[in-house]
Design a protein around this motif. Structure first.
Motif, short mmCIF file in Angstrom:
data_model
loop_
_atom_site.label_atom_id
_atom_site.label_comp_id
_atom_site.label_asym_id
_atom_site.label_seq_id
_atom_site.Cartn_x
_atom_site.Cartn_y
_atom_site.Cartn_z
N ALA A 152 0.84 -1.21 0.00
CA ALA A 152 0.00 0.00 0.00
C ALA A 152 0.87 1.25 0.00
N ILE A 153 1.93 1.26 0.80
CA ILE A 153 2.83 2.42 0.84
C ILE A 153 3.49 2.60 -0.52
N ARG A 154 3.96 1.51 -1.12
CA ARG A 154 4.59 1.60 -2.45
C ARG A 154 3.63 2.19 -3.47
N ASN A 155 2.36 1.78 -3.43
CA ASN A 155 1.37 2.28 -4.38
C ASN A 155 1.08 3.76 -4.20
N ASN A 156 1.28 4.27 -2.99
CA ASN A 156 0.98 5.67 -2.71
C ASN A 156 2.21 6.57 -2.75
N CYS A 157 3.39 5.99 -2.88
CA CYS A 157 4.62 6.78 -2.91
C CYS A 157 4.93 7.24 -4.32
N GLU A 158 5.40 8.45 -4.43
CA GLU A 158 5.79 8.97 -5.73
C GLU A 158 7.25 8.66 -6.04
N TRP A 159 7.97 8.12 -5.10
CA TRP A 159 9.34 7.66 -5.31
C TRP A 159 9.41 6.27 -4.70
N ARG A 160 10.52 5.61 -4.82
CA ARG A 160 10.58 4.21 -4.38
C ARG A 160 11.58 4.02 -3.26
N PRO A 161 11.12 4.10 -2.00
CA PRO A 161 12.04 3.78 -0.90
C PRO A 161 12.33 2.28 -0.90
N ALA A 162 13.49 1.91 -0.42
CA ALA A 162 13.84 0.49 -0.28
C ALA A 162 13.30 0.00 1.06
N PHE A 163 12.62 -1.14 1.04
CA PHE A 163 12.07 -1.73 2.25
C PHE A 163 12.91 -2.94 2.63
N ILE A 164 13.40 -2.94 3.88
CA ILE A 164 14.21 -4.05 4.38
C ILE A 164 13.52 -4.60 5.63
N SER A 165 13.30 -5.91 5.62
CA SER A 165 12.75 -6.54 6.83
C SER A 165 13.91 -6.84 7.78
N PHE A 166 13.62 -6.79 9.07
CA PHE A 166 14.63 -7.09 10.09
C PHE A 166 13.98 -8.02 11.09
N ALA A 167 14.41 -9.28 11.08
CA ALA A 167 13.73 -10.29 11.90
C ALA A 167 14.75 -11.17 12.62
N ALA A 168 14.25 -11.92 13.61
CA ALA A 168 15.09 -12.82 14.38
C ALA A 168 15.34 -14.14 13.65
N VAL A 169 14.39 -14.54 12.82
CA VAL A 169 14.49 -15.80 12.08
C VAL A 169 14.18 -15.55 10.62
N PRO A 170 14.65 -16.45 9.72
CA PRO A 170 14.31 -16.29 8.30
C PRO A 170 12.79 -16.28 8.11
N LEU A 171 12.34 -15.40 7.21
CA LEU A 171 10.91 -15.23 6.99
C LEU A 171 10.39 -16.20 5.93
N PRO A 172 9.11 -16.56 6.01
CA PRO A 172 8.52 -17.32 4.91
C PRO A 172 8.61 -16.51 3.61
N LYS A 173 8.71 -17.21 2.47
CA LYS A 173 8.88 -16.52 1.19
C LYS A 173 7.79 -15.50 0.91
N ALA A 174 6.56 -15.82 1.26
CA ALA A 174 5.45 -14.91 1.00
C ALA A 174 5.66 -13.55 1.67
N ILE A 175 6.29 -13.55 2.82
CA ILE A 175 6.56 -12.29 3.53
C ILE A 175 7.87 -11.69 3.02
N ALA A 176 8.91 -12.50 2.92
CA ALA A 176 10.23 -12.01 2.51
C ALA A 176 10.20 -11.35 1.14
N ASN A 177 9.39 -11.89 0.21
CA ASN A 177 9.35 -11.35 -1.15
C ASN A 177 8.71 -9.97 -1.24
N ALA A 178 7.99 -9.56 -0.22
CA ALA A 178 7.38 -8.21 -0.23
C ALA A 178 8.42 -7.13 0.01
N TYR A 179 9.57 -7.52 0.55
CA TYR A 179 10.63 -6.57 0.86
C TYR A 179 11.72 -6.61 -0.21
N ASP A 180 12.49 -5.53 -0.32
CA ASP A 180 13.60 -5.47 -1.26
C ASP A 180 14.79 -6.27 -0.76
#
Length: 198
Positions: A67-95
């Motif tokens: 939703a944020i990407r769709n409303n942004c006029e520029w493209r910030p990089a999104f990085i997830s920061f987690a304690a364990v590796p994320l499932p692909k469905a979640i990890a793929n949403a981030y850069d």
């Protein structure tokens, strides 16, 4: 030395302090770090225009990132920061994805790589986001900020932020100027404008 803004979205004071210390130690860039809550993330991203958003995926889940990407006029990089590796469905949403076990060099390397990729992209800083175009159409229709907010389902503060961004990008500061822009850009038909004027 280039300057970037990094937004941190985590509810852990320890993680925030650690990330700030690591990011601020980099010699390649000057960094400003901002810490925000999940509730204010979307509005603050639009105002501060960070180059990088580092977030706990529990606080910034994939639908919110999209939703944020769709409303942004520029493209910030999104990085997830987690304690364990994320499932692909979640990890793929981030850069990119970082773990608590990543080294200082890996964290800085990820941020540096993503900001370099962003700089290599063509400048679209004058292009309006889909939401900003919706706001322009509302202005041209003669709607108030409150009416525009209700029509596009956002807060009045968000509409005001979009209006500031539109004026900064287009250097147009009047409803008449935005009307001409909307007609030329085919956001509205001139016949629709005639109906609202008469």
């Amino acid at each position: 030395m280039k300057h970037i803004t990094v937004m941190l979205l985590t509810d852990s004071a320890v993680l925030t302090a650690g990330l700030r210390a690591i990011i601020s130690a980099t010699k390649e860039v000057s960094v400003t770090t901002l810490t925000v809550t999940a509730e204010e993330a979307e509005a603050r991203i639009g105002v501060t225009r960070p180059a990088v958003v580092i977030a706990d995926p529990l606080l910034l889940p994939p639908p919110t990132v999209n939703a944020i990407r769709n409303n942004c006029e520029w493209r910030p990089a999104f990085i997830s920061f987690a304690a364990v590796p994320l499932p692909k469905a979640i990890a793929n949403a981030y850069d990119a994805n970082m773990l608590l076990t990543d080294t200082k060099e890996e964290i800085i390397g990820t941020i540096t790589r993503l900001t370099a990729e962003a700089e290599a992209q063509p400048d679209s800083s004058r292009e309006l986001s889909p939401r900003e175009k919706d706001v322009v159409v509302g202005i041209v229709k003669g709607l108030s900020n409150k009416e525009i907010a209700a029509e596009i389902n956002v807060s009045v503060n968000t509409v005001m932020t979009h209006r500031r961004n539109i004026a900064a990008k287009l250097q147009i500061h009047s409803a008449a100027g935005l009307t001409i822009y909307a007609i030329v850009s085919k956001l509205v038909n001139i016949e629709d404008i005639k109906d609202t004027v008469s």
